[in-house]
Design a protein around this motif. Structure first.
Motif, short mmCIF file in Angstrom:
data_model
loop_
_atom_site.label_atom_id
_atom_site.label_comp_id
_atom_site.label_asym_id
_atom_site.label_seq_id
_atom_site.Cartn_x
_atom_site.Cartn_y
_atom_site.Cartn_z
N GLU A 55 0.97 -1.26 0.13
CA GLU A 55 0.16 0.01 0.00
C GLU A 55 0.87 1.26 0.06
O GLU A 55 0.50 2.29 -0.86
CB GLU A 55 -0.97 -0.01 1.23
CG GLU A 55 -1.74 1.17 1.28
CD GLU A 55 -2.81 1.13 0.26
OE1 GLU A 55 -3.01 0.59 -0.59
OE2 GLU A 55 -3.74 2.24 0.56
N ILE A 56 1.92 1.22 0.87
CA ILE A 56 2.85 2.24 0.96
C ILE A 56 3.55 2.56 -0.46
O ILE A 56 3.58 3.80 -0.66
CB ILE A 56 4.01 2.09 1.79
CG1 ILE A 56 3.47 1.70 3.19
CG2 ILE A 56 4.88 3.51 1.96
CD1 ILE A 56 2.88 2.84 4.16
N ILE A 57 3.84 1.54 -1.19
CA ILE A 57 4.67 1.69 -2.48
C ILE A 57 3.65 2.12 -3.40
O ILE A 57 3.97 3.11 -4.41
CB ILE A 57 5.20 0.48 -3.18
CG1 ILE A 57 6.39 0.09 -1.95
CG2 ILE A 57 5.63 0.35 -4.38
CD1 ILE A 57 7.05 -1.14 -2.16
N ARG A 58 2.52 1.57 -3.42
CA ARG A 58 1.31 2.32 -4.25
C ARG A 58 1.08 3.48 -4.18
O ARG A 58 0.87 4.22 -5.32
CB ARG A 58 -0.06 1.16 -3.97
CG ARG A 58 -1.01 1.35 -5.08
CD ARG A 58 -2.42 0.63 -4.75
NE ARG A 58 -3.19 1.05 -3.42
CZ ARG A 58 -3.77 2.20 -3.64
NH1 ARG A 58 -3.87 2.92 -4.93
NH2 ARG A 58 -4.50 2.49 -2.65
N ILE A 59 1.11 3.99 -2.96
CA ILE A 59 0.63 5.66 -2.79
C ILE A 59 1.92 6.32 -3.30
O ILE A 59 1.74 7.18 -4.06
CB ILE A 59 0.47 5.65 -1.55
CG1 ILE A 59 -0.60 5.00 -0.90
CG2 ILE A 59 0.24 7.21 -1.08
CD1 ILE A 59 -1.37 5.07 0.62
N ALA A 60 3.10 5.96 -2.79
CA ALA A 60 4.34 6.56 -3.49
C ALA A 60 4.32 6.54 -4.92
O ALA A 60 5.05 7.57 -5.36
CB ALA A 60 5.58 5.91 -2.72
N ASN A 61 4.19 5.59 -5.38
CA ASN A 61 4.17 5.35 -6.81
C ASN A 61 3.24 6.38 -7.81
O ASN A 61 3.38 6.69 -8.91
CB ASN A 61 4.11 4.16 -7.50
CG ASN A 61 5.26 3.25 -7.41
OD1 ASN A 61 6.44 3.71 -6.93
ND2 ASN A 61 5.39 1.89 -7.43
#
Ligand code: SAJ
Length: 408
Positions: free
Chosen positions: A233-239
Motif C-alpha cells: 500500500e505504501i509503495i502504491r501510494i508513493a508510486n
C-alpha cells in the motif's frame, strides 16, 4: 550457406532463431545438446513460453534447420550461458570462447560474430578479441565482432523480441549498420548503434538498476513490517508521484539475469560498487526473511506442525518453468542448514522431483497443508484463490486479496 547461424538454442537463442526464420531469413540453429536438437527436429518446442509454439510453426513454414554441428553462415548469433564464479564474482567466459572457437572452425571470411549472451563489461576486449587473434584471424578484416545483448523478459519474450529497442555495439558503423538490417527484419523497436564496451555496460546497468530498485522495495518491506504497515500500500501510494517508480518486494530475486549481472560489476569494480553489492545482499536475504515470517505467524497463532506448511511455487517467477537461482530453492537451502525439512512444496510448472517434500498435484498440496506460503503468483493459484479459504496464508507476492492474509 545460411544467412544466420544461431549458436545455443536456449531461452534466448531459440526464440531469436525462430523469429529470424519467421521473417524471411535462412537460419541454422545449432546446439551441442543432441536431445534438444532431436526434440526440435520432431517439431516440438523445448520450454514453455507464451506464443513460442505459434512462432515455431511460423518459422517452420520459412527456412530453418537444426544441427549439432556448426554451419557456414554470413552472421553468427552466439546465445550461450555466461555463468559467474560464485567466489570471485567474475564471469566465466568459457562457453562464449568455446562457441566462438567453433564458429572460427567453419565460418567464411568476413563473417560477423554477434555475441548476444550477457557478459561483464570488457569481456570482448579482455577475452574474445585476443582469442580470435590468437587463432590467426584479424578482427575487423577476416572477422567482425558485435555485441547485441538480448533484453527480452521471460513470460513476454516473443512480444518483446519484436517491440523492444535493441543495442548494437560494434567496432565500426559499417558493421553496426549491416547487423541492424538483420535485426530490423523482425524488430520494430529502435535499434541503437554504439561501441562494444558501451553495449556491454548498458545491458549490465539495466539489470543492475532493476536489482537495486527491488532491493529498495525489499528493504522497505522489512521497515514497514517493524511498524506493522502494508508495504504494498505504501509503495502504491508513493508510486502515484509522477517521478517515483518503486518495484515490488518479494521473496527474493531469482532467474539467470537480475540476480547474476550485478555481481559482474561487484566482481570487477569492488571498491566502486558499494550500493550494488548491498542491494545484492538485501535481495539474497529475502528467503530467510520469508522463513522468519513463517515462524512469527506460527508462533503468534499457536501453530506448531511444520509438516503442514506448504510453499507454493518453485520457479523464479510467475508462469515460467525456469528454476535458476529461484528464491524457493534458496529458502530450501537455508531450511536444510538451520531448520530441518518436513515442509511441502508444489509448482504446477516444474517436474515433480526437484525438492524433497514436493507433491505432484494441487489437490494433494491443498490437502496436506494448513499454512500456505505463496512464493510465486502463477496463473493457476490466481484462478484458484477460493480454494485457499480456511488456510493460513502468507502471500509474499501480494496476489491474494482475501481477508486475513499475511504479507511480507
Ligand atoms: N522481482 C521482484 N520484484 C519486482 C520484479 C521482479 O521481486 O518488482 C523478482 C522476480 O520475481 C524474479 C526476479 O526479480 O525473481 C527477476 O525477475 P524479472 O521479471 O525482473 O526479470 P527476468 O530475470 O525475468 O528478466 C530480466 C529482464 N530485465 C529487465 O526487466 C531489466 C529482461 O528484460 C532481460 O532481458 C533479462 O532479465 C536478461 O536476460 O537479462
Amino acid at each position: 550457406m545460411y544467412e544466420v547461424c544461431v549458436v545455443g538454442l536456449g531461452y534466448i537463442g531459440l526464440p531469436t532463431a525462430l523469429m529470424l526464420a519467421a521473417h524471411g531469413n535462412r537460419v541454422a540453429g545449432v546446439d551441442y545438446d543432441t536431445h534438444l536438437i532431436e526434440t526440435l527436429r520432431s517439431g516440438k518446442v523445448t520450454f514453455q513460453e507464451d506464443g513460442l509454439e505459434a512462432l515455431f510453426a511460423q518459422a517452420l513454414s520459412g527456412d530453418i534447420q537444426f544441427f549439432t554441428e556448426y554451419q557456414k553462415a554470413n552472421y553468427y548469433i552466439v546465445a550461450v550461458p555466461t555463468p559467474f564464479d560464485k567466489d570471485t564474482k567474475k564471469i566465466d567466459p568459457s562457453y562464449v570462447i568455446n562457441a566462438v572457437g567453433s564458429v572460427l572452425d567453419v565460418c567464411p571470411k568476413s563473417a560477423v560474430i554477434i555475441i548476444e549472451s550477457t557478459i561483464s563489461p570488457g569481456t570482448i576486449n579482455k577475452f574474445v578479441r585476443p582469442f580470435i587473434q590468437s587463432r590467426g584471424f584479424s578482427v575487423g578484416d577476416d572477422i567482425h565482432l558485435v555485441h547485441a545483448p538480448e533484453r527480452i523478459i521471460p513470460g513476454a519474450m516473443i512480444r518483446e523480441l519484436k517491440q523492444n529497442s535493441r543495442i548494437i555495439g560494434s567496432d565500426s558503423k559499417e558493421t553496426g549498420e549491416v547487423v541492424r538490417k538483420i535485426y530490423a527484419t523482425f524488430c520494430e523497436g529502435e535499434i541503437i548503434l554504439t561501441d562494444i564496451h558501451s553495449a556491454e555496460m548498458s545491458k549490465v546497468v539495466e539489470n543492475t538498476f532493476r536489482d537495486v530498485n527491488i532491493a529498495f522495495a525489499n528493504e522497505l518491506a522489512k521497515i514497514c513490517r517493524q511498524d506493522n504497515l502494508d508495504v504494498y500500500e505504501i509503495i502504491r501510494i508513493a508510486n502515484m508521484h509522477p517521478r517515483v517508480n518503486i518495484l515490488s518486494p518479494g521473496p527474493g530475486v531469482g532467474g539467470h539475469c537480475i540476480s547474476v549481472d550485478p555481481w559482474f560489476l561487484v566482481g570487477d569494480y569492488p571498491g566502486l560498487s558499494l550500493l550494488i553489492h548491498e542491494a545484492r545482499k538485501i535481495n539474497d536475504s529475502m528467503p530467510a526473511f520469508v522463513l522468519q515470517r513463517v515462524h512469527e505467524i506460527m508462533k503468534e497463532n499457536n501453530l506448531t506442525d511444520i509438516s503442514r506448511v506448504g510453499f507454493y511455487g518453485i520457479t523464479y517467477k510467475e508462469d515460467v518453468d525456469d528454476i535458476r537461482e529461484s528464491p524457493t530453492l534458496q529458502l530450501f537451502e537455508i531450511m536444510q542448514k538451520h531448520l530441518g525439512g518436513g515442509v511441502k512444496f508444489y509448482d504446477p510448472l516444474c517436474k515433480p522431483d526437484i525438492l524433497p517434500g514436493q507433491v505432484a498435484d494441487f489437490d494433494t498440496f491443498l490437502d496436506s497443508c494448513d499454512i500456505i506460503v505463496i512464493m510465486v503468483g502463477h496463473k493457476q493459484i490466481l484462478n484458484n484463490m477460493p480454494r485457499l479459504e480456511g488456510k493460513w496464508i502468507l502471500d509474499t507476492r501480494d496476489v491474494c486479496k482475501m481477508p486475513g492474509v499475511f504479507k511480507l
